[in-house]
Design an enzyme around this catalytic site. Sequence first.
Site, short mmCIF file in Angstrom:
data_model
loop_
_atom_site.label_atom_id
_atom_site.label_comp_id
_atom_site.label_asym_id
_atom_site.label_seq_id
_atom_site.Cartn_x
_atom_site.Cartn_y
_atom_site.Cartn_z
N TRP A 190 -7.91 -4.74 -13.45
CA TRP A 190 -6.61 -5.01 -12.85
C TRP A 190 -6.07 -6.31 -13.41
CZ3 TRP A 190 -5.87 -8.03 -7.83
CH2 TRP A 190 -4.54 -7.95 -7.38
N ASP A 271 -14.73 -4.88 -5.63
CA ASP A 271 -13.32 -4.86 -5.25
C ASP A 271 -13.07 -3.44 -4.74
OD1 ASP A 271 -10.16 -5.71 -6.93
OD2 ASP A 271 -10.58 -4.97 -4.92
N LYS A 307 -3.38 0.51 0.30
CA LYS A 307 -3.15 1.89 -0.12
C LYS A 307 -3.62 2.91 0.89
CE LYS A 307 -2.92 -0.35 -4.23
NZ LYS A 307 -3.14 -1.79 -4.40
#
Lengths: 462, 446
Positions: A190, A271, A307
Amino acid sequence: MASSLLSSLAPSAPLHLQDHVKQANMSLGTSKRISILSGKDFTNGKCFSRTSMTIAFNASRFNNITMAPPDPILGVSEAFRADSNEMKLNLGVGAYRTEKLQPYVLNVVKKAETLMLERGENKEYLPIEGLAAFNKVTAELLFGSDNTVIQQQRVATVQGLSGTGSLRLAAALIERYFPGSKVLISSPTWGNHKNIFNDARVPWSEYRYYNPKTVGLDFDGMLSDIKAASEGSFVLLHGCAHNPTGIDPTPEQWERIADVIQEKYHIPFFDVAYQGFASGSLDKDASSVRMFSARGMELLVAQSYSKNLGLYAERVGAINITCSSSDAATRVKSQLKRLARPMYSNPPIHGAKIVANIVGNPELFGEWKQEMEMMAGRIKSVRQKLFDSMCAKDDSGKDWSFILKQIGMFSFTGLNTAQSENMINKWHVYMTKDGRISLAGLSSAKCEYLADAIIDSCHNVI
Amino acid sequence: MMMSKGDISASPTDRRLTTLATHLQSSPMDSADQSLHVSPTSASVFHHLVQAPEDPILGVTVAYNKDPSRVKLNLGVGAYRTEEGKPLVLNVVRKAEQMLVNDSSRVKEYLPIVGLADFNKLSAKLILGADSPAIRENRVTTVQCLSGTGSLRVGGEFLARHYHQRTIYIPVPTWGNHPKVFGLAGLSVKTYRYYDPATRGLDFQGLVEDLGSAPSGAIVLLHACAHNPTGVDPTTQQWEQIRKLMRSKALLPFFDSAYQGFASGNLDSDAQPVRMFVADGGECLVAQSYAKNLGLYGERVGALSIVCRTADVAGRVESQLKLVIRPMYSNPPIHGASIVGTILKDSSMFQEWTIELKTMADRIISMRHQLLDALHARGTPGDWSHIIKQIGMFTFTGLNSEQVAFMTKEYHIYMTSDGRISMAGLSTKTVPHLADAMHAAVTKMG
C-alpha cells in the site's frame, strides 16, 4: 496622518480597533499599512529602519514552501471528479460501490446509528485507549473470543484512527522502544505504508513479493529476503487480500513464513484492513493471524473497519499487540497511550460506538455477516464477469486467470505506468499507476468496457 | 532449559533453546497443544517497556472512577457538567445529529485529507470573523483536525518541517499536554513567564522581557482566551502591546483557541486577540477546538488555520499540510464536523447555539461567585478574589500539591496537582463540600 492613526490604535475597545484598522486598510495599500504599524513604538526602545521592516514584513515566512504533489491514491479520485467524459470509471481508491456504482452505507450501520440516537448517549471524552466495549469486541473479532491470548488477557488493544492511525501508533512504539529496528515491507505494498514509517522515523526495507512474470507470489524471494534481514526485524504482512496485488499466500505458505519469522526472532506486524472482505467469512480471513498467534508468537496487528463495515470516514480501527504475558500487555498498552495523547488525545467516539453496538449484539452481528457476504460476493462475481469478458475478447492466448486467483478488493493487472496512463487518458478508466484496479468500483455492466480497455493497453502500449 | 521467573533479559541462546523446546514438545499443526506449551516466563520482546504513569490530567478521571465514596467530586478534566452533575449534549447538537441520521442521502465516504470543506470555511469565519480581509483575500488555509490536540500537532509538525525557526515558546504554566505535543512534533520547546503567583495575575513584565529576548522568528504559543490552567488573560491593551512586540521581532503567533465563547459568553469578544493579530496583515496559526463550546468532546472536532501573506503561499502550505496528515491518519472523522457544519450554516441553529453557550458560561460564572461566598462564610484565610477574576472553565486556586493530595484523600476531591479546578464540574449542591475541603486544606496545611 500616520501618527494620529497609530495613537488611535493603541488604547481602544476591540470594536473601535477593528474600525480604525479597517480605515487604515481602505485608505492605504498593503505595504504602506504594514510599514506604519512596524515603523514606530517599540517597548524595548530599539528602532528598525522603515525599509528593512517593510521588506521583512512583506515576505511570507513560508515563501520557500513548494507545492506538494497530489496523493497518488486519493489524487486519482480528484482527477476522476474533474473528468466530464460519460464513460469514465473510477477504479482508484478502494471504497466499495454497489452494482449501480453508488457508495454503500450498510443497513446494520444505519440501524446502529438510529439506536444510538434514540438512547441519547453523551459525547464525553473516551479514555486515551478508546471505548472499552469496542476494544473488547475488536480483539475478539480478530483472534476469536475463545483464543488463549484473549482468555489470558495478553492482548493490548488501543482504538486508533482506522488502519492508518493504528499503523502510525505502532510505528511510533517501534521508533521509541526498538530504535534502529527495521520494518520489512512487501514489494509492492500500500502506497501509504512507506510514508507512515518515514514520518515515524522507522527505517524500512522491502522483501520480494510480487512476481510480474507469473503475476503471482515470489515465494522463494519472500522467504529469502525475510531470512536475510537482521534478527528482530518487524515483518509487515497483509492479513488477507494483499493490497495492491490481491495475491495472498496459501495456508501452507503462511506456515513456512511463520517458520522463517520464528527462526529469525522477527516480529510479525499484520495489517488487517479487509477481514471479511476477502473470502466473505470473518473467521476465514483471520486465519493467518490466528495461526501465528497459536504458535505463541508476539504480534502487532493493525485493524480497520473502513471497508468491512463501510465506516470509511468515521476512522475506526485498532492496534492490537499480543504479548507473552498479561503484564507485558498492560505495560505495552500504557506506552501506546503515551504516544496517542500528544497526537490527538483520545479517539473519536462515533464509529467506535457503531462497531460496539453491531459486533456486540448477536442479531446485528448476524445481519452484518450477511451484508458482508453480499459485498464480497459482488466482488467475486465481478471478477468472474471480467475474466469471462477478457477471455472472450482477447485472442492473444494471454493467461488472465490471475483475475480469479487474486482476492479482495483489488487486482494487480500487470499493466505498467505507461499502460496505466493509457487506461486513464484514452479510456477514462481511473486507476493507480502501479497497475492496480479496485474491483469494488466495477459493475458487471462495465466489465466489457474495462476488458476492452485492458486489452488495448496491454497489447498496444509498451 | 526453562528460564527463571525473574530473568527478563534472555540471551538469544536462551530464546533459541526455549523455542526449540516448544517445538519439540508438540507438533506445529496442533495449535491447541501449542498454546499450552508457551512458557509464561518466555521473554517478551516488550520486556523492556515499563508501565507508563497515567496522564496527569486524564488520569484524574481514572482515579475518580475508582473511588467508591458517595461525596466524590471530579474537578479534573475540563468537561462541562450541568447543575445536576451530568454531562451535557447541547439541544442544537441533538437536533443537528437527528437531521444527519434522517438524511438518507448521506454516505460515509472518505473525506478529503483536509476534511469537510464547508466545515473548514465556516470554522475560519467563526474565529477570524465573517468580514476578515484574510478570508476575503483567500490567504487562509484551514484543515479539519482532531480537535485542539490534533490541530496543534499537525501545525507543529508542519512548522518543524518547513519553518526556519524550530523553537516554540510556551507560557508558564500551560496545558500539560502542550510540551509533549510540540516536542513529538519535532520542535524544541522553551518557555516565557506568564503567571505571577504573588499577584495571581499576569506577569506582564516577565512576558515582555522573555518574548523580547526570543530569537527573531521564533514561534510563540498564545492562549486565545481563558488561559488554561490559570484563567488569567491579558487585557486588550496588553494584547496590543504583545502584538506590537511580536511583530517587531517577527515572532510567529500560534494561537490555541479551545474556549471561544466560553470565556465571556460571546463568540466575537473571545476571538478579539486572534482578530487583532490577523488585522495587521501578518501571518499566524490558529488551532480551534469544538470540544467545549459545542460539547463535542469525544467526537474530536477541530481545525487548524494558517493565515498567510498571499493566496499563493496559502495554497502551497495546504498541500504540505496534507503530507503531514496522510501518514498520520489519512483523513479526519466525519461525524463531529458534519454536526458543526450543520449548525454553523443555519442562522437559527447558530442563534440557538449562542444562547446555550451563554447559559453554560453563565453557570460557570455563578459557580465562581458561590464558591467565593462559601469561602468567605467559612472565614477561610487568604484572598480568594482571584476565583471571580479568573476567566473560563478553570480556577487556578493557588493550592499546592500537598494541599491537593489532602483534599483528594480526606474529601474525595479530584483535581490536578497544580491546584487547578474545573468550575464546570461544580454545582450549587457540591460547592459547600468543596469549600469545606479547601478550608480544611488551607487551615491544616498552611
